[in-house]
Design an enzyme around this catalytic site. Structure first.
Site, PDB file in Angstrom:
ATOM      1  N   MET A   8       0.862  -1.185   0.000  1.00 23.09           N
ATOM      2  CA  MET A   8       0.000   0.000   0.000  1.00 23.09           C
ATOM      3  C   MET A   8       0.896   1.232   0.000  1.00 23.09           C
ATOM      4  O   MET A   8       1.587   1.514   0.988  1.00 23.09           O
ATOM      5  CB  MET A   8      -0.929   0.009   1.209  1.00 23.09           C
ATOM      6  CG  MET A   8      -2.028  -1.022   1.114  1.00 23.09           C
ATOM      7  SD  MET A   8      -3.318  -0.742   2.324  1.00 23.09           S
ATOM      8  CE  MET A   8      -3.976   0.817   1.777  1.00 23.09           C
ATOM      9  N   CYS A  98      -1.973  -0.721 -10.026  1.00 22.76           N
ATOM     10  CA  CYS A  98      -2.124   0.590  -9.391  1.00 22.76           C
ATOM     11  C   CYS A  98      -3.087   1.475 -10.182  1.00 22.76           C
ATOM     12  O   CYS A  98      -2.873   1.725 -11.371  1.00 22.76           O
ATOM     13  CB  CYS A  98      -0.773   1.278  -9.266  1.00 22.76           C
ATOM     14  SG  CYS A  98      -0.875   2.933  -8.511  1.00 22.76           S
TER      15      CYS A  98
END
Length: 328
Positions: A8, A98
């Protein structure tokens, strides 16, 4: 069941990996992505992003760590992947998931889902550059604008020689919208491919994990946002532990803060801890008021003092009323 602590950007750094692997049964961690453009990056870049490389590619508690690369150049992705393995990474992961507009605008991350042939070339080049016996994995979504091309995408990953694939059950357009995850399509992928498939997306608790496993047929699951919502999510899923109490969360926040504010990393501490609070607010209502106190602050010591005072207040409350009174 195997559990992977996923990447993350901007919050799951080496310190967070260290702390979360100490209290959970994670089988693997994947780093935040390293952006590759048109150069072989110096080793110091990887040591900064993944200091575990100095310790055999494992966290202090022994969990293997895999470096993730993001880029669209087959040549330079391959060169950097080979170096990552030499430095001691537990394999190499390629980011094709992403959804950031900035990343996609420079033809990185999920943008390659629109070009399965280029995605294929990147994975193939990396696989050819990485010595046999070292895992090459790819993390993908089900598509860019929608999920209609998911089979073409996952076929490209397998045909290019990847050893494993991680599938987030959404398109890029879905971002992280509630109700959009498609575990059923991950199930189709599991049946379709010969390589291991890891399911990712909307796993918040043990019930979700078991249901996801049943629908997808995956032996391995990846958790990301949920691991920040409930810091002992891995232990909750694998060992049935109760979600961490607010008291324990505060103690963890203090410990995290004391480590994070040391040295140069302290420059990023205010943003990182605020980002963590945004996730904690979902299962822990007590986090809302505390976040309101720190959200405008930039001084790291002020933020730490507020969190520490909150911990002391809870400990006093426990002395009078017991631990159960501050659970969730």
């Amino acid at each position: 069941m195997k559990l992977v602590l996923g990447p993350m950007e901007g919050v799951l750094d080496a310190l967070m990996r260290k702390m979360l692997t100490e209290i959970n049964g994670y089988d693997l961690c994947v780093t935040e992505f390293v952006r590759i453009v048109d150069a072989l990056l110096p080793p110091r870049v990887y040591h900064r992003m993944c200091p575990e490389l100095e310790a055999g590619g494992k966290t202090p508690s022994g969990t293997p760590v895999r470096v993730q690369l993001l880029g669209q150049s087959p040549q330079f992705m391959a060169e950097n992947a080979a170096q990552v393995i030499e430095l001691g990474s537990a394999g190499v992961d390629i980011n094709f998931g992403c959804p950031s507009k900035t990343v996609n605008g420079s033809k990185g991350g999920a943008a390659l889902l629109k070009e399965p042939e280029l995605l294929f070339q990147v994975v193939k080049a990396v696989r050819n550059a990485v010595p046999v016996g070292n895992v090459v994995s790819a993390k993908v979504r089900l598509g860019f604008d929608d999920c209609s091309s998911y089979r073409e995408i996952v076929d490209a990953v397998q045909l290019a020689g990847a050893d494993e694939i991680v599938v987030h059950g959404r398109s890029k357009a879905d971002a992280y919208k509630p109700g959009t995850v498609r575990w059923d399509l991950i199930g189709d992928i599991t049946k379709r491919l010969r390589i291991p498939v890891t399911a990712n997306g909307d796993i918040w608790n043990q019930e979700d994990a078991l249901r996801c496993q049943a629908v997808t047929g995956c032996d391995t699951l990846m958790v990301c946002r949920g691991a920040l919502n409930v810091p002992n999510l891995g232990a909750h899923i694998k060992r049935g532990e109760a979600p961490m109490s607010w008291h324990a969360v505060l103690a963890l926040l203090v410990r995290y803060s004391e480590f994070e504010i040391r040295g140069d990393k302290g420059l990023y501490y205010p943003n990182r801890v605020k980002q963590w609070f945004r996730y904690l607010q979902v299962p822990y209502p007590q986090a809302n008021a505390l976040f309101a106190e720190i959200r405008q602050l930039k001084d790291k010591q002020q933020i730490l003092n507020i969190i520490t005072n909150a911990l002391h207040d809870v400990e006093k409350h426990i002395e009078r009323h017991g631990e159960e009174s501050v659970f969730v």
